[in-house]
Scaffold this active site. Structure first.
Site, mmCIF file in Angstrom:
data_model
loop_
_atom_site.group_PDB
_atom_site.id
_atom_site.type_symbol
_atom_site.label_atom_id
_atom_site.label_comp_id
_atom_site.label_asym_id
_atom_site.label_seq_id
_atom_site.Cartn_x
_atom_site.Cartn_y
_atom_site.Cartn_z
ATOM 1 C CG LEU A 388 -12.364 -2.554 -3.614
ATOM 2 C CD1 LEU A 388 -13.501 -1.554 -3.722
ATOM 3 C CD2 LEU A 388 -12.645 -3.753 -4.498
ATOM 4 C CG ASP A 389 -4.942 0.116 -4.405
ATOM 5 O OD1 ASP A 389 -5.152 1.088 -3.665
ATOM 6 O OD2 ASP A 389 -3.859 -0.509 -4.394
ATOM 7 C CG ASP A 390 -6.419 1.296 -10.388
ATOM 8 O OD1 ASP A 390 -5.789 2.161 -11.002
ATOM 9 O OD2 ASP A 390 -5.968 0.153 -10.187
ATOM 10 N NE ARG A 460 -3.825 3.062 -1.975
ATOM 11 C CZ ARG A 460 -2.678 2.757 -1.388
ATOM 12 N NH1 ARG A 460 -2.252 3.471 -0.370
ATOM 13 N NH2 ARG A 460 -1.953 1.754 -1.819
#
Length: 650
Positions: A388-390, A460
């Site tokens: 999820l971050d990327d 994010r």
């Protein structure tokens, strides 16, 4: 003409010097972009990964590459602590018995004499700490594979676990992706108990004291009832070892083998992380795969691609970070602005676009059946495990660059919102991976078996949705996410940082999200977060935070030397909180410009990346390159526009 805001305490940095600093950093970062448009920087961990690489070669009985081993030996000796004479988990870190045992064993395997001063000092430190028996589970497994430690000291994990139904309390799907990919080949190794070829017969008997040791744990909140139950279960499994029906055992091993083969991931390796990749190679070897078998060969190649060769040193990375580096560098270039920088960001986004996972339903599908894939992985390829971050960072950059084709962004949003956990937050790779009782398994002494929602990843995702126009007033899922962030704020105003060190990272992430959803700067949650950042600023104007901030007995922020990446995070967080005109921001900008290297970028030996709190940390060599540029460029841009509101999610 550029107009700069009036400040209470004039900055030591002139507008001209600021512009020069941005231009120099932009040019330097541009020079490090690859021809195909992406960036990738070294990703360095501690001594354990290069040490394990040496041991892997000797486990397999591969021909000795004396030159390579000499370079790895120089690296390991250089990072040995001059104070405690062992190896820590990060630059300047305290003695760690597990890292030291592995580094000592690797150096002995390379040929270092046990009587050499650096070896004698390390051995003394190990014995003082209780000896090799006091090492963590993964180190004890490594020793057992060499016949250098007893299998009885390793928690029993029968391969039959892989055959259990999903509803069973102990199931692979309830573990994190990294645990899953590391554990499955280990299940086979634990069942077959192979012994390394180890042609020279090197052991480390001298690292044992002969006294019983109760190994420690890094679990944040162990529960005695669960611990007692799981320890009893382990004793029972040890008594049953060897009594499993042969057909059932064969079926279980075949299921583990099939799991690995499905996720082998080409030359990027199982899970695209070193421990899983190395374990897959040893599993194939134990199962009798020939060296030239395509699966074993490609698994072995994947490990080799993690090596970093310098002039006189070599070390092995835990993984590579091209998607993460490229997305963050693209944000920095978009912030820097100008025709060339924006064109370079565009090329980076063009490189990222085809890496979006659109056709593989990874392990996450078990919790979210029917959800279409749409994320990005951290590495060049890791289709079963996008994160999820990327995904959020890439999609925000694409939106900011006004890419013509909105499909990648739309699919990213669809996958992101589908992965929201029940508590309103997001984990990194899975949804609702919060089965806390599993951290009490004897195998889980590292305390990182799970992937629960965290503030930084959740922030994010909130930033992405808010940048695209979603608000808590009109969206129940955003309201739940905002409530999660507010609930997770610490009493002192900071937020915990799971994937970056630590509260500076978490607070930067949260403040960006709160700005993106439009919370007023005087909102108590925002004001308290900004207030904490200002309180922990160092006298020199920068910010720093040590990896020891993850200690189980953490009682509040402890000062640490300023670093370029943490200073940039703090500045970006403060500017997101409306503090652009504050003296704290001015002093932070002054610090960055004063510490800019002649090449236009910034250096940093300190580790500011998180792997597993208290167990594994990362030095992202790209962090002091793109984050400081991002911060000083944003400061310049806000000054130019006479604005206090950041217009993007990050």
């Amino acid at each position: 003409m550029v107009t700069f805001l009036r400040h209470p305490a004039p900055s030591q940095t002139t507008p001209h010097a600021l512009e020069q600093a941005v231009d120099r950093a932009t040019a330097a970062l541009a020079a490090q972009q690859r021809e195909d448009g992406h960036w990738v920087f070294e990703l360095e961990a501690d001594a354990t990964i290069p040490a394990e690489y040496v041991l892997l070669r000797h486990y397999l009985g591969e021909p000795v590459d004396a030159g390579l081993e000499a370079r790895i030996g120089r690296y390991l000796r250089r990072i040995q602590s001059p104070e405690h004479r062992g190896w820590g988990l990060f630059h300047g870190g305290a003695f760690d018995v597990s890292a030291t045992v592995k580094a000592y064993y690797a150096l002995k395997m390379i040929g270092d004499s046990v009587d050499a001063p650096h070896m004698a000092d390390a051995r003394a430190a190990i014995l003082t700490a209780g000896g090799a028996a006091a090492a963590n589970v993964f180190t004890r497994i490594q020793l057992a594979l060499f016949g250098a430690g007893p299998w009885g000291a390793v928690p029993t994990m029968p391969p039959e676990i892989i055959l259990l139904p999903r509803r069973f309390p102990i199931h692979l799907s309830k573990m994190s992706y990294w645990a899953r990919t590391v554990v499955v080949p280990l299940l086979v190794l634990g069942a077959l108990k192979p012994i390394a070829r180890n042609p020279r017969g090197i052991r480390v008997d001298e690292l044992y004291t002969g006294r019983a040791v109760r190994p420690g744990t890094k679990v944040a909140d162990p529960k005695w009832l669960w611990t007692t139950f799981f320890n009893g279960l382990d004793r029972g499994l040890k008594l049953c070892d060897g009594l499993w029906p042969k057909r059932l055992r064969a079926r279980a091993i075949a299921a583990c083998e099939a799991f690995v083969l499905e996720r082998l991931n080409g030359e990027d390796g199982l899970g695209a992380i070193y421990p899983a990749m190395a374990n897959s190679v040893m599993m194939f070897d134990a199962l009798g795969y020939a060296e030239d078998h395509p699966a074993r060969k490609i698994a072995r190649t994947s490990v080799e691609k993690l090596l970093v060769h310098r002039e006189d040193e070599t070390y092995c990375q835990p993984c590579v970070s091209p998607v993460w580096d490229t997305a963050l560098a693209a944000h920095a270039m978009l912030e820097a602005g100008g025709e060339d920088a924006e064109a370079r960001a565009g090329r980076a986004l063009d490189w990222l676009t085809p890496l979006q996972v659109l056709d593989v339903e990874g392990d996450w599908i078990g919790e979210r059946p029917g959800l279409r894939p749409g994320g990005w992985a951290f590495q060049y390829n890791n289709a079963h495990y996008p994160d999820l971050d990327d995904t959020a960072v890439v999609a925000m950059a694409m939106d900011r660059a006004h890419v013509a084709d909105r499909m990648p962004i739309d699919r990213a949003v669809e996958w992101t919102v589908g992965m929201q956990s029940r508590n309103g937050g997001w984990g990194a790779f899975d949804a609702d991976n919060s089965h806390d009782y599993l951290n009490n398994l004897p195998f889980a002494d590292h305390g990182a078996l799970l992937d629960p929602p965290t503030v930084d990843v959740s922030a994010r995702c909130v930033s992405l949705l808010a940048q695209l126009g979603e608000t808590p007033e009109t969206s129940p899922r955003m309201a739940r996410a905002l409530a999660y962030l507010e609930k997770e704020q610490e009493a002192d105003g900071s937020w915990f940082g799971r994937w970056g060190v630590n509260y500076v990272y978490g607070t930067w992430s949260a403040l960006c999200a709160l700005n993106a959803v439009g919370l007023p700067f005087d909102h108590p949650v925002v004001a308290r977060g900004a207030g904490w950042l200002k309180r922990v600023q160092n006298p020199d104007g920068g910010w720093g935070e040590d990896c020891e901030s993850y200690a189980l007995d953490y009682a509040g922020y402890t000062p640490a030397p300023s670093t370029a990446s943490q200073t940039a995070w703090a500045l970006l967080g403060l500017m997101a909180a409306g503090e652009t005109q504050s003296e704290s921001v001015e002093r932070g900008i002054d610090w960055l410009i004063a510490h800019q290297d002649p090449d236009g970028l910034w250096g940093q030996e300190y580790y500011t990346g998180g792997g597993f709190p208290r167990v594994f940390y990362l030095r992202y060599h790209g962090y002091p390159k793109y984050f400081p540029l991002w911060a000083i460029a944003r400061y310049r841009n806000l000054q130019r526009s006479n604005s206090t509101r950041v217009g993007y999610g990050m």
